[in-house]
Design a protein around this motif. Sequence first.
Motif, PDB file in Angstrom:
ATOM      1  N   ASN A   1     -18.327  48.286  -9.217  1.00 36.52           N
ATOM      2  CA  ASN A   1     -17.619  46.978  -9.628  1.00 36.52           C
ATOM      3  C   ASN A   1     -17.203  46.419  -8.177  1.00 36.52           C
ATOM      4  N   VAL A   2     -17.747  46.842  -7.244  1.00 32.98           N
ATOM      5  CA  VAL A   2     -17.350  46.214  -5.809  1.00 32.98           C
ATOM      6  C   VAL A   2     -18.886  45.433  -5.373  1.00 32.98           C
ATOM      7  N   PRO A   3     -18.830  44.000  -5.212  1.00 31.75           N
ATOM      8  CA  PRO A   3     -19.963  43.301  -4.678  1.00 31.75           C
ATOM      9  C   PRO A   3     -20.407  44.106  -3.436  1.00 31.75           C
ATOM     10  N   ILE A   4     -21.743  44.220  -3.120  1.00 32.41           N
ATOM     11  CA  ILE A   4     -22.394  44.702  -2.199  1.00 32.41           C
ATOM     12  C   ILE A   4     -23.560  43.917  -1.544  1.00 32.41           C
ATOM     13  N   PHE A   5     -23.135  43.376  -0.331  1.00 39.35           N
ATOM     14  CA  PHE A   5     -24.023  42.681   0.351  1.00 39.35           C
ATOM     15  C   PHE A   5     -25.007  43.552   1.295  1.00 39.35           C
ATOM     16  N   LEU A   6     -26.164  42.976   1.650  1.00 37.91           N
ATOM     17  CA  LEU A   6     -27.264  43.920   2.461  1.00 37.91           C
ATOM     18  C   LEU A   6     -27.684  43.089   3.507  1.00 37.91           C
ATOM     19  N   TYR A   7     -27.604  43.688   4.708  1.00 37.63           N
ATOM     20  CA  TYR A   7     -28.441  43.288   5.728  1.00 37.63           C
ATOM     21  C   TYR A   7     -29.650  44.157   6.137  1.00 37.63           C
ATOM     22  N   CYS A   8     -30.882  43.834   6.114  1.00 34.02           N
ATOM     23  CA  CYS A   8     -32.053  44.901   6.488  1.00 34.02           C
ATOM     24  C   CYS A   8     -32.744  44.135   7.595  1.00 34.02           C
ATOM     25  N   GLY A   9     -32.879  44.766   8.522  1.00 36.27           N
ATOM     26  CA  GLY A   9     -33.864  44.089   9.601  1.00 36.27           C
ATOM     27  C   GLY A   9     -33.419  44.740  11.114  1.00 36.27           C
ATOM     28  N   ARG A  10     -33.974  44.487  11.947  1.00 33.49           N
ATOM     29  CA  ARG A  10     -33.608  44.452  13.480  1.00 33.49           C
ATOM     30  C   ARG A  10     -32.196  44.205  13.774  1.00 33.49           C
ATOM     31  N   MET A  11     -31.687  45.122  14.649  1.00 33.88           N
ATOM     32  CA  MET A  11     -29.983  44.927  14.938  1.00 33.88           C
ATOM     33  C   MET A  11     -30.090  44.198  16.039  1.00 33.88           C
ATOM     34  N   ILE A  12     -30.497  42.981  16.358  1.00 34.73           N
ATOM     35  CA  ILE A  12     -30.368  41.989  17.394  1.00 34.73           C
ATOM     36  C   ILE A  12     -29.628  40.665  17.105  1.00 34.73           C
ATOM     37  N   TRP A  13     -28.862  40.357  18.098  1.00 32.52           N
ATOM     38  CA  TRP A  13     -27.952  39.261  17.884  1.00 32.52           C
ATOM     39  C   TRP A  13     -28.532  37.766  17.265  1.00 32.52           C
ATOM     40  N   TYR A  14     -29.828  37.669  17.806  1.00 29.07           N
ATOM     41  CA  TYR A  14     -30.475  36.347  17.733  1.00 29.07           C
ATOM     42  C   TYR A  14     -30.939  36.199  16.043  1.00 29.07           C
ATOM     43  N   LYS A  15     -30.641  37.421  15.406  1.00 27.08           N
ATOM     44  CA  LYS A  15     -30.947  37.306  13.967  1.00 27.08           C
ATOM     45  C   LYS A  15     -29.707  36.675  13.052  1.00 27.08           C
ATOM     46  N   ASN A  16     -28.794  36.064  13.802  1.00 34.97           N
ATOM     47  CA  ASN A  16     -27.767  35.705  13.403  1.00 34.97           C
ATOM     48  C   ASN A  16     -26.695  36.753  12.754  1.00 34.97           C
ATOM     49  N   ILE A  17     -26.641  37.769  13.126  1.00 32.81           N
ATOM     50  CA  ILE A  17     -25.755  38.641  12.717  1.00 32.81           C
ATOM     51  C   ILE A  17     -24.385  38.689  12.894  1.00 32.81           C
ATOM     52  N   ARG A  18     -24.172  37.949  13.670  1.00 30.41           N
ATOM     53  CA  ARG A  18     -22.746  37.640  14.319  1.00 30.41           C
ATOM     54  C   ARG A  18     -22.016  36.512  12.971  1.00 30.41           C
ATOM     55  N   LEU A  19     -23.024  35.654  12.557  1.00 31.08           N
ATOM     56  CA  LEU A  19     -22.421  35.006  11.613  1.00 31.08           C
ATOM     57  C   LEU A  19     -21.958  35.712  10.172  1.00 31.08           C
ATOM     58  N   ILE A  20     -23.004  36.688   9.813  1.00 35.12           N
ATOM     59  CA  ILE A  20     -22.537  37.636   8.846  1.00 35.12           C
ATOM     60  C   ILE A  20     -21.391  38.247   8.892  1.00 35.12           C
ATOM     61  N   LEU A  21     -21.111  38.896  10.132  1.00 31.98           N
ATOM     62  CA  LEU A  21     -20.055  39.603  10.580  1.00 31.98           C
ATOM     63  C   LEU A  21     -18.722  38.684  10.299  1.00 31.98           C
ATOM     64  N   ASP A  22     -18.547  37.561  11.152  1.00 33.84           N
ATOM     65  CA  ASP A  22     -17.576  36.657  10.939  1.00 33.84           C
ATOM     66  C   ASP A  22     -17.465  36.108   9.383  1.00 33.84           C
ATOM     67  N   ALA A  23     -18.411  35.823   8.833  1.00 33.70           N
ATOM     68  CA  ALA A  23     -18.364  35.458   7.289  1.00 33.70           C
ATOM     69  C   ALA A  23     -17.557  36.580   6.530  1.00 33.70           C
ATOM     70  N   CYS A  24     -18.028  37.707   6.621  1.00 35.62           N
ATOM     71  CA  CYS A  24     -17.347  38.811   6.056  1.00 35.62           C
ATOM     72  C   CYS A  24     -15.926  39.073   6.441  1.00 35.62           C
ATOM     73  N   ALA A  25     -15.638  38.895   7.631  1.00 35.94           N
ATOM     74  CA  ALA A  25     -14.331  38.941   8.219  1.00 35.94           C
ATOM     75  C   ALA A  25     -13.378  38.032   7.457  1.00 35.94           C
ATOM     76  N   LYS A  26     -13.951  36.598   7.189  1.00 36.74           N
ATOM     77  CA  LYS A  26     -13.118  35.747   6.698  1.00 36.74           C
ATOM     78  C   LYS A  26     -12.703  36.068   5.242  1.00 36.74           C
ATOM     79  N   LEU A  27     -13.931  36.585   4.556  1.00 35.31           N
ATOM     80  CA  LEU A  27     -13.750  36.949   3.144  1.00 35.31           C
ATOM     81  C   LEU A  27     -12.641  37.961   2.957  1.00 35.31           C
ATOM     82  N   LYS A  28     -12.803  39.098   3.889  1.00 34.99           N
ATOM     83  CA  LYS A  28     -11.641  40.125   3.895  1.00 34.99           C
ATOM     84  C   LYS A  28     -10.293  39.419   4.250  1.00 34.99           C
ATOM     85  N   ASN A  29     -10.134  38.579   4.988  1.00 40.74           N
ATOM     86  CA  ASN A  29      -8.953  38.032   5.207  1.00 40.74           C
ATOM     87  C   ASN A  29      -8.475  37.248   4.179  1.00 40.74           C
ATOM     88  N   GLU A  30      -9.210  36.799   3.174  1.00 39.42           N
ATOM     89  CA  GLU A  30      -8.961  36.168   1.930  1.00 39.42           C
ATOM     90  C   GLU A  30      -8.690  37.234   0.828  1.00 39.42           C
TER      91      GLU A  30
END
Length: 391
Positions: A207-236
């Motif tokens: 019963n915990v929401p599960i998010f998935l990123y699948c792909g190459r670990m390279i910044w220009y796939k906007n992975i920073r946005l994913i991490l920043d968004a998740c950090a914001k959710l955690k702070n909330e």
Amino acid sequence: MKDRLKVGIGTDAFPPTTDGISNVAQNYASQINDKLGEAVVITPKNPNQLDYKYDYKIFRYKSWWLPSKEGYSIGWPFSDELHQAIIDMNFDILHSHAPLATSYYFRRVTEKKKIPVVLTYHTKYEYDIEKRIPTKPLKDFAYHFLLNNINAADEVWVTSNGSVDSLRKMGYTGDYVLMPNGCDLPVLNVSEKDTAVIKRKHSIPENVPIFLYCGRMIWYKNIRLILDACAKLKNEGKQFILIMLGFGADENAIKRYAAKSGLKDNIIWTGHILDRNEIQGYYGISDILLFPSVFDTNGLVVREAAACATPSLLVRNSCASEGITDCETGFLCMESAHSIASTLSKIMDNKQLLEKVGKNAQQNIYISWEDAVKKAYDRYKVVIENFNKNK
């Protein structure tokens, strides 16, 4: 015209190098050999190659090996002996999946024997040119090299309408044909038994929401946005698990950034997974795929997620979002961490909505590689017919 064609599938990336184009080349070769005609993969040599695993022919030409995490080889197609080797195979058509070394190889071959050539433009190459090439003269040379390879093709294909902008930035002014990619994962509702195995492996609570990123670990796939968004959710105070599936050149930097963002206890790093059944299991346990990339011209992972009835969160007007209707076959957001977090906050606990949108995606946006390659194969015949008329 004969029904069974002999096709040269050219790719600069092929296993053990794994990326989207490598995946595409494998599926073209498999589908053509299984059901339609004969395909031979033409690709640079790789010291770690395991070509005996494939039930079709793979022709490797000379390369320079780059000892990197992603394991790319740089093709070196300048020998006359190599050109004759392709000529002697008597291909009906050559299909290159990148305007790089293998496309140049095909140019050299067709100087000696006229064979129709198709080029599929998969990637926004200007990203790599601007990021990795240090000086303007070298950048100009790279753009010129790619443009010459694109212009040399008898027909240019794109996998999405959005990728045409990148083609034009390269300087290409000609016509093109839209030829979407398929998905090699079967339509499947992943069983609770299979999802339970993965949850036990990673100690994922219920019963915990599960998010998935699948792909190459390279910044220009906007992975920073994913991490920043998740950090914001955690702070909330939101509870969630983020699964990061894949590997790549920026992986260590991404892990350091995630740790600094306070996400150490929220992220599962799977590493490099090749087993497609195992990958399908990760799609199956996830509530939503996070894919805010504006770099990808098609985004194979969106259809892979749809195969498992898992919806995707995508940037509005990106290539990956083509054909997606917001809140019906996927979810759309702006290209910002705030928008990603805001959208997730609204939907992450709404299991009923996530399941409905996932089912709609499975029914409406999924396309199999069998159907995609059959469409491409039929187009080969048109290209050959036009080539013979104009020759």
